[in-house]
Design a protein around this motif. Structure first.
Motif, PDB file in Angstrom:
ATOM      1  N   TRP A 150      -3.267   7.199  -5.676  1.00  0.00           N
ATOM      2  CA  TRP A 150      -3.791   5.822  -5.679  1.00  0.00           C
ATOM      3  C   TRP A 150      -3.623   5.271  -4.268  1.00  0.00           C
ATOM      4  O   TRP A 150      -2.542   4.815  -3.895  1.00  0.00           O
ATOM      5  N   LYS A 151      -4.705   5.356  -3.487  1.00  0.00           N
ATOM      6  CA  LYS A 151      -4.658   4.883  -2.097  1.00  0.00           C
ATOM      7  C   LYS A 151      -5.300   3.508  -2.014  1.00  0.00           C
ATOM      8  O   LYS A 151      -6.415   3.309  -2.468  1.00  0.00           O
ATOM      9  N   ASP A 161      -6.237   0.214   0.514  1.00  0.00           N
ATOM     10  CA  ASP A 161      -6.398  -0.203   1.913  1.00  0.00           C
ATOM     11  C   ASP A 161      -5.802  -1.608   2.082  1.00  0.00           C
ATOM     12  O   ASP A 161      -6.327  -2.576   1.519  1.00  0.00           O
ATOM     13  N   ALA A 220       0.845  -1.207   0.000  1.00  0.00           N
ATOM     14  CA  ALA A 220       0.000   0.000   0.000  1.00  0.00           C
ATOM     15  C   ALA A 220       0.877   1.253   0.000  1.00  0.00           C
ATOM     16  O   ALA A 220       0.623   2.207  -0.747  1.00  0.00           O
ATOM     17  N   ALA A 239       1.156   4.067  -3.106  1.00  0.00           N
ATOM     18  CA  ALA A 239       0.859   5.494  -2.893  1.00  0.00           C
ATOM     19  C   ALA A 239       2.066   6.360  -3.232  1.00  0.00           C
ATOM     20  O   ALA A 239       1.927   7.462  -3.776  1.00  0.00           O
TER      21      ALA A 239
END
Ligand code: GLN
Length: 388
Positions: free
Chosen positions: A83-84, A86, A73, A77
Motif C-alpha cells: 500500500w504505497k 504519495d 506514508a 507502507a
C-alpha cells in the motif's frame, strides 16, 4: 425567537459525550466515552514539548506538515506492504478522524446522494450524512457475531448510492470484518462505482483475526477514502490529529473542504505525531497486549453482573445485552447505572437508526487502567446483588 437550521434540528446531541458529562457530574466510573485514562507514550509528550519550545506556533500547511505526511506514508507502507501512498497528493491531515470523515463526505457526496452505513454504527456518521445533505441507508449487523446478510447489503444499493462507510475493527461491536465480508463489500463498490469511506482508527487493536484495510483489495485503492487518527493508537484523543488517505482527485477535493472547515490541525501536535508514527513494532504489540488484558478483566465482571456479553474481536468496546439485568430500556437503565452503582455506559439505541434495535443493549468502553476496571467491577457487583 431565532430559529435553528433544519440540519441542526435533524439530529440530537451526542449521547456518548452526554454520558461523559453525566459521569463527571455523578462521580461515576466512566466506561461510556471511549478515551484512555492512562498516559500517552513519553516520546509523544517530549516531542510536543520540543515543538512548543521551538515556537512551532503558526499554521502548518493546510493539508498537513510535510514531516507528518511523510511519516504517514512511511508507516502505511511499513504496516501494509504494497500500500504505497504519495504524501504530496494523497494525504490530508485533519482535526481528528471526526473532521476527516465529514470533510470527505462534504467533498465527495452531494445532497440527495445515498450512503450505506452498517448499524449499529458510531453515532457521528448519521449527522455527517445529514450535514452533507446525503441520505443514510442502514444495513444491520446482527448479533451474536454481527454478520450482515449480503443480499440485504446489495438491496440497499439504489441508483443514488454513492458511498459506503466501513469501520473495522468496529465501534460499538468490536467486530473485525473478515476477508470474505470485505470482498463482498469491495465487489459491490466496484460494480456500482461506489466510494468506500473506511474508518480505520482501531487498526492496531485486534484480538482475533487481523485488520485488512479495504483500500488494499483489488480495485479499491482508487475508490477508498481511508480515515485514520492518532487518537486510539497513541492514546491522545484530545489532540485532535487525524488524516485521510485517498486517491489524488478525491484528495484534491478533501483538501479544499478541510481547509475551509478548519484550516488545519494543531501544528506542534503534528510535529509530535510524526515522531509517534515512527515508534517501533514493539509499541503496537504492547498496545494490543494491554488492551487484551483490559478486555479480559472487564468481560467476566460484566458476565458476573448478569449482562450477556458479545466478546469483541477488536477495538475497545463491548456490546452487552441487558435483558437479564433489568426490564428498563437502555436509556433509563444507563441513566440509573451512572448514579447507582455509579458506572457510565452508552445506551445501545444511540448506535441504531431504529432505536428499538438497541433497546436492550448497552456499550461499555475499556480503554482504562486495570484499577479503573476493577473499580467498575466492584460497583457492578452491587447490581447483581440487587436486580431491578
Ligand atoms: N470514539 C469514541 C466513542 O465512541 C469517542 C468519540 C468521541 O466522543 N469523539 O466513544
Amino acid at each position: 425567537m431565532p430559529r435553528v437550521s433544519s440540519k441542526a434540528g435533524g439530529f440530537t446531541e451526542s449521547v456518548i459525550r452526554e454520558m461523559s458529562r453525566l459521569a463527571t457530574a455523578t462521580g461515576a466510573v466512566n466506561l461510556g466515552q471511549g478515551f484512555p485514562d492512562f498516559p500517552c507514550p513519553p516520546e509523544l509528550k517530549a516531542a510536543a514539548v520540543e515543538a512548543l519550545h521551538a515556537d512551532l506556533n503558526q499554521y502548518a500547511i493546510t493539508w498537513g506538515a510535510k514531516p507528518l505526511r511523510d511519516a504517514i506514508a512511511a508507516k502505511t507502507a511499513r504496516t501494509y506492504p504494497g500500500w504505497k501512498v504519495d504524501p504530496e497528493t494523497e494525504i490530508t491531515v485533519t482535526c481528528g478522524a471526526t473532521e476527516g470523515m465529514i470533510a470527505a463526505f462534504l467533498a465527495i457526496l452531494d445532497p440527495g446522494d445515498e450512503v450505506i452505513i452498517f448499524e449499529p454504527f458510531y453515532e457521528n456518521y448519521g449527522p455527517d450524512a445529514m450535514l452533507t445533505g446525503a441520505l443514510a441507508r442502514y444495513v444491520t449487523l446482527r448479533e451474536p457475531d454481527w454478520s450482515f446478510d449480503p443480499d440485504e447489503l446489495r438491496a440497499a444499493v439504489t441508483p443514488r448510492t454513492r458511498g459506503i462507510v466501513v469501520n473495522s475493527p468496529h465501534n460499538p461491536t468490536g467486530k473485525v470484518f473478515d476477508a470474505d465480508e470485505l470482498e463482498t463489500i469491495a465487489s459491490l463498490c466496484r460494480d456500482h462505482d461506489l466510494v468506500a469511506f473506511t474508518d480505520d482508527i482501531y487498526e492496531h487493536i485486534v484480538y482475533t483475526g487481523r485488520h485488512i484495510p479495504l483500500a488494499t483489495l483489488d480495485g479499491m485503492r482508487e475508490r477508498t477514502v481511508a480515515v485514520n487518527s492518532m487518537s486510539k493508537t497513541y492514546s491522545v484523543t484530545g489532540w485532535r490529529v487525524g488524516w485521510v488517505v485517498a486517491p489524488r482527485p478525491l484528495t484534491a477535493a478533501i483538501r479544499k473542504t478541510h481547509d475551509f472547515l478548519t484550516v488545519g490541525a494543531a501544528a506542534p501536535l503534528q510535529h509530535a505525531a510524526a515522531v509517534a508514527l515512527d515508534l517501533p513494532d514493539a509499541y503496537y504489540e504492547a498496545l494490543v497486549a494491554g488492551y487484551r488484558e483490559r478486555r479480559d478483566a472487564l468481560l467476566p465482571a460484566l458476565e458476573n453482573a448478569g449482562f450477556r456479553v458479545y466478546a469483541p474481536d477488536g477495538a475497545y468496546y463491548v456490546m452487552t445485552d441487558i435483558a437479564r439485568v433489568t426490564h428498563e430500556d437502555d436509556t433509563t437503565f444507563a441513566r440509573r447505572l451512572v448514579i447507582d452503582p455509579g458506572v457510565a455506559a452508552v445506551p445501545g439505541s444511540s448506535f441504531y437508526s431504529e432505536p428499538a434495535l438497541g433497546r436492550t443493549k448497552l456499550r461499555f468502553a475499556f480503554p482504562k487502567r486495570v484499577a479503573t476496571l476493577a473499580a467498575a467491577a466492584d460497583r457492578l457487583r452491587r447490581l447483581a446483588a440487587a436486580p431491578a
